[in-house]
Design a protein around this motif. Sequence first.
Motif, PDB file in Angstrom:
ATOM      1  N   GLY A  12      -6.060  13.473   9.152  1.00 61.78           N
ATOM      2  CA  GLY A  12      -4.812  13.838   9.797  1.00 61.78           C
ATOM      3  C   GLY A  12      -4.181  12.653  10.501  1.00 61.78           C
ATOM      4  O   GLY A  12      -4.562  11.497  10.308  1.00 61.78           O
ATOM      5  N   GLY A  13      -3.193  12.943  11.357  1.00 63.14           N
ATOM      6  CA  GLY A  13      -2.566  11.897  12.149  1.00 63.14           C
ATOM      7  C   GLY A  13      -1.906  10.834  11.288  1.00 63.14           C
ATOM      8  O   GLY A  13      -1.756  10.993  10.072  1.00 63.14           O
ATOM      9  N   PRO A  14      -1.529   9.725  11.898  1.00 64.96           N
ATOM     10  CA  PRO A  14      -0.928   8.625  11.125  1.00 64.96           C
ATOM     11  C   PRO A  14      -1.903   8.128  10.065  1.00 64.96           C
ATOM     12  O   PRO A  14      -3.104   8.013  10.326  1.00 64.96           O
ATOM     13  N   PRO A  15      -1.431   7.834   8.856  1.00 67.44           N
ATOM     14  CA  PRO A  15      -2.338   7.350   7.798  1.00 67.44           C
ATOM     15  C   PRO A  15      -3.034   6.052   8.206  1.00 67.44           C
ATOM     16  O   PRO A  15      -2.412   5.159   8.774  1.00 67.44           O
ATOM     17  N   VAL A  16      -4.331   5.980   7.925  1.00 72.26           N
ATOM     18  CA  VAL A  16      -5.097   4.776   8.267  1.00 72.26           C
ATOM     19  C   VAL A  16      -5.766   4.160   7.045  1.00 72.26           C
ATOM     20  O   VAL A  16      -6.178   3.003   7.092  1.00 72.26           O
ATOM     21  N   ILE A  17      -5.885   4.907   5.951  1.00 70.24           N
ATOM     22  CA  ILE A  17      -6.485   4.379   4.724  1.00 70.24           C
ATOM     23  C   ILE A  17      -5.364   4.012   3.770  1.00 70.24           C
ATOM     24  O   ILE A  17      -4.567   4.859   3.370  1.00 70.24           O
ATOM     25  N   GLU A  18      -5.295   2.751   3.438  1.00 73.21           N
ATOM     26  CA  GLU A  18      -4.235   2.226   2.588  1.00 73.21           C
ATOM     27  C   GLU A  18      -4.721   2.143   1.144  1.00 73.21           C
ATOM     28  O   GLU A  18      -5.837   1.687   0.879  1.00 73.21           O
ATOM     29  N   THR A  19      -3.879   2.588   0.221  1.00 75.82           N
ATOM     30  CA  THR A  19      -4.167   2.412  -1.202  1.00 75.82           C
ATOM     31  C   THR A  19      -3.561   1.094  -1.657  1.00 75.82           C
ATOM     32  O   THR A  19      -2.365   0.861  -1.484  1.00 75.82           O
ATOM     33  N   ILE A  20      -4.396   0.227  -2.210  1.00 72.96           N
ATOM     34  CA  ILE A  20      -3.944  -1.069  -2.703  1.00 72.96           C
ATOM     35  C   ILE A  20      -3.714  -0.945  -4.200  1.00 72.96           C
ATOM     36  O   ILE A  20      -4.644  -0.649  -4.953  1.00 72.96           O
ATOM     37  N   ARG A  21      -2.513  -1.180  -4.626  1.00 70.78           N
ATOM     38  CA  ARG A  21      -2.162  -0.984  -6.032  1.00 70.78           C
ATOM     39  C   ARG A  21      -3.037  -1.849  -6.933  1.00 70.78           C
ATOM     40  O   ARG A  21      -3.166  -3.045  -6.721  1.00 70.78           O
ATOM     41  N   GLU A  22      -3.646  -1.203  -7.923  1.00 73.74           N
ATOM     42  CA  GLU A  22      -4.534  -1.845  -8.897  1.00 73.74           C
ATOM     43  C   GLU A  22      -5.709  -2.550  -8.220  1.00 73.74           C
ATOM     44  O   GLU A  22      -6.332  -3.435  -8.800  1.00 73.74           O
ATOM     45  N   GLY A  23      -6.015  -2.153  -6.989  1.00 79.01           N
ATOM     46  CA  GLY A  23      -7.116  -2.796  -6.286  1.00 79.01           C
ATOM     47  C   GLY A  23      -8.147  -1.828  -5.764  1.00 79.01           C
ATOM     48  O   GLY A  23      -9.310  -1.883  -6.118  1.00 79.01           O
ATOM     49  N   GLY A  24      -7.713  -0.924  -4.916  1.00 82.37           N
ATOM     50  CA  GLY A  24      -8.667   0.000  -4.314  1.00 82.37           C
ATOM     51  C   GLY A  24      -8.133   0.541  -3.018  1.00 82.37           C
ATOM     52  O   GLY A  24      -6.950   0.918  -2.933  1.00 82.37           O
ATOM     53  N   TYR A  25      -8.981   0.537  -1.998  1.00 73.86           N
ATOM     54  CA  TYR A  25      -8.626   1.147  -0.719  1.00 73.86           C
ATOM     55  C   TYR A  25      -9.022   0.224   0.428  1.00 73.86           C
ATOM     56  O   TYR A  25      -9.970  -0.562   0.317  1.00 73.86           O
ATOM     57  N   ARG A  26      -8.298   0.352   1.541  1.00 71.01           N
ATOM     58  CA  ARG A  26      -8.587  -0.481   2.698  1.00 71.01           C
ATOM     59  C   ARG A  26      -8.290   0.319   3.959  1.00 71.01           C
ATOM     60  O   ARG A  26      -7.333   1.082   4.018  1.00 71.01           O
ATOM     61  N   ILE A  27      -9.128   0.148   4.970  1.00 71.10           N
ATOM     62  CA  ILE A  27      -8.894   0.745   6.276  1.00 71.10           C
ATOM     63  C   ILE A  27      -8.720  -0.388   7.281  1.00 71.10           C
ATOM     64  O   ILE A  27      -9.470  -1.379   7.258  1.00 71.10           O
ATOM     65  N   GLY A  28      -7.729  -0.291   8.117  1.00 72.72           N
ATOM     66  CA  GLY A  28      -7.471  -1.354   9.079  1.00 72.72           C
ATOM     67  C   GLY A  28      -6.679  -2.481   8.461  1.00 72.72           C
ATOM     68  O   GLY A  28      -6.477  -2.549   7.244  1.00 72.72           O
ATOM     69  N   SER A  29      -6.214  -3.387   9.294  1.00 70.87           N
ATOM     70  CA  SER A  29      -5.388  -4.502   8.829  1.00 70.87           C
ATOM     71  C   SER A  29      -6.240  -5.573   8.187  1.00 70.87           C
ATOM     72  O   SER A  29      -7.406  -5.758   8.527  1.00 70.87           O
ATOM     73  N   SER A  30      -5.664  -6.297   7.251  1.00 69.82           N
ATOM     74  CA  SER A  30      -6.360  -7.411   6.607  1.00 69.82           C
ATOM     75  C   SER A  30      -6.352  -8.616   7.514  1.00 69.82           C
ATOM     76  O   SER A  30      -5.604  -8.689   8.469  1.00 69.82           O
TER      77      SER A  30
END
Length: 220
Positions: free
Chosen positions: A202-220
Amino acid sequence: MRVLVVEDFEVLARSLGTGLRREGMAVDVVLDGTAALDRLAATRYEVVILDRDLPGVHGDEICRQLAHGRCETRVLMLTASDTIEDRVDGLSLGADDYLPKPFAFAELVARVRALARRATPPLPPTLACGDITLDPARRTAFRAGRRLELSPKEFALLECLLAAPGLVISAEELLERVWDEAADPFSSAVKHTMHRLRAKLGGPPVIETIREGGYRIGSS
């Protein structure tokens, strides 16, 4: 965590596989030593639960090969014999732990988790990113103080992402680390489980989908 169960008594082997999956582990099961070596050559496991008296290649030889190869995989050796001499022999071969049969399943789980912690780089006891916290030992996760009711796969996905904040983890790597031999490599299991996990966060999205890459949580 990825676990290999090597046990020639099929009823026990399948029972261990089922029980460990319920504990949130990805588990492969084989019934002889030759199949075990094939799996170990193809897949990285944190822990191998290894019966000592195996058909094909003996458990002692498998243990020797892992020890001589300086493999990071930890070995929990099982045996029907509980004499001091047998325990010493097993540990001398390179086993990391030794559990005689019969054993309590809860103790087996605790020993597997302890060995897995030694097989991977040390992590803090609580993983966190923003307002999300996860305790791997207690199997609990919270967001902004709200407890998250996660399935074992959802919990494992979140744990993988929180263990590497800011890094992209591919869907293929998540499939290998969270699922097991029963998973179809062409399935959308990761995508569907990630969808459910995001809904529960819930809440603001925190898991980012990286196009043709995968997934990331938090800033790079």
